[in-house]
Design an enzyme around this catalytic site. Structure first.
Site, PDB file in Angstrom:
ATOM      1  N   CYS A  89       0.834  -1.204   0.000  1.00 49.73           N
ATOM      2  CA  CYS A  89       0.000   0.000   0.000  1.00 49.73           C
ATOM      3  C   CYS A  89       0.871   1.257   0.000  1.00 49.73           C
ATOM      4  O   CYS A  89       0.548   2.257   0.647  1.00 49.73           O
ATOM      5  CB  CYS A  89      -0.955   0.004   1.189  1.00 49.73           C
ATOM      6  SG  CYS A  89      -0.207  -0.381   2.787  1.00 49.73           S
ATOM      7  N   GLY A  90       1.983   1.180  -0.715  1.00 47.57           N
ATOM      8  CA  GLY A  90       2.850   2.337  -0.860  1.00 47.57           C
ATOM      9  C   GLY A  90       3.478   2.780   0.453  1.00 47.57           C
ATOM     10  O   GLY A  90       3.898   1.967   1.273  1.00 47.57           O
TER      11      GLY A  90
END
Length: 297
Positions: A89-90
């Site tokens: 998720c970055g």
């Protein structure tokens, strides 16, 4: 130059990865829609309830004992860090971790030197991160986001409130991601406890000019409304983080899918060039063999 088999195998690998990231993007988009609906419905209620709570606290002004509004000399601090259970998720989790570390090293540096800063992680990633770095981690709440309900969050909120009420901690901060939009998440650090009363300004009437009617009684409001409001505020922070996580994952998987597409273009170009070079080589070998046979005859 790589041979045709190596390039072909890599094309298949990148194609499979692209299909996975594309599917994960669609799943995150579906979950994001549900999470956004929940937080959109929660925000007005939470904001209004928090405003009422601040007004009530200002109106009472110590007339009735409020265990959650007691201001003590800060010796022990609890940081509630909300992360995710899964990755991909970055920078979603790293941004929260950086904010927590900054709070420990700057805002609560004195308390940290005297071992007075504790971490309550919500989410598997936060528990793993701070446990490996020798922070004082207590009672982690993992796997909460698999089936996120108010009852699960209430358990964590009640633990925090009881710890503050028993003077185990003198201050509690919430650190989480707030969902601004699909592509943007803002890290928030909020003072959860002690409860902050709304300050009286020149534009606002003072306590003496405000007449509040408490029904059934002021004691009931303190004992019932304040704990419920704190739990709602805690629940809102977790919902914000949940929506932010899905937005961050959707954005990250979208970028990964696009990058895979660009890589496939380069690999297919390399494959065609390698194939052309192999065909040219074979033609040259055939022509050379034909000329050799002709010269022998």
């Amino acid at each position: 130059m790589a041979n045709l088999k190596e390039v072909k195998n890599r094309i298949q690998s990148v194609t499979s990865t692209q299909q996975i990231t594309s599917a994960m993007k669609m799943v995150a988009a579906a979950k994001l829609k549900r999470a956004q609906d929940r937080i959109t419905q929660m925000r007005p209620y939470s904001q209004k309830l928090t405003g009422i709570l601040q007004n009530v606290s200002s109106a009472l002004d110590g007339e009735i004992e409020n265990a959650f509004g007691v201001t003590r000399e800060v010796e022990n601090v609890l940081l509630v860090v909300v992360s995710s259970d899964r990755g991909l998720c970055g920078a979603f989790n790293n941004n929260v971790f950086k904010a927590a570390i900054s709070a420990v090293e700057k805002k609560y540096s004195y308390e940290n030197k005297h071992d007075g800063v504790h971490i309550l992680p919500i989410g598997k990633k936060a528990f793993e991160y701070f446990s490996k770095r020798n922070y004082q981690v207590i009672k982690g709440y993992q796997d909460m986001f698999q089936d996120l309900t108010f009852d699960k969050v209430r358990e964590a909120a009640e633990y925090v409130m009881e710890s503050f009420e028993s003077s185990a901690y003198d201050k509690v901060d919430l650190i989480y991601n707030e969902s601004k939009n699909v592509a943007t998440q803002i890290v928030r650090t909020e003072e959860f406890l002690p409860l902050q009363s709304e300050s009286v300004s020149e534009e606002r009437p003072s306590k003496s000019n405000v007449d509040y009617i408490f029904e059934p009684s002021a004691e009931y409001v303190v004992n019932e409304l304040i704990p419920k409001s704190l739990k709602i505020q805690f629940y809102k922070a977790v919902l914000e983080s949940n929506a932010s996580e899905h937005g961050a994952r959707m954005t990250a998987m979208g970028q990964a899918t696009d990058n895979a597409g660009e890589l496939l273009k380069q690999l297919k170009l390399t494959y065609n060039r390698t194939r052309q070079a192999a065909i040219t080589k074979e033609i040259l070998e055939i022509v050379g063999g034909a000329e050799a046979l002709a010269s022998d005859s």
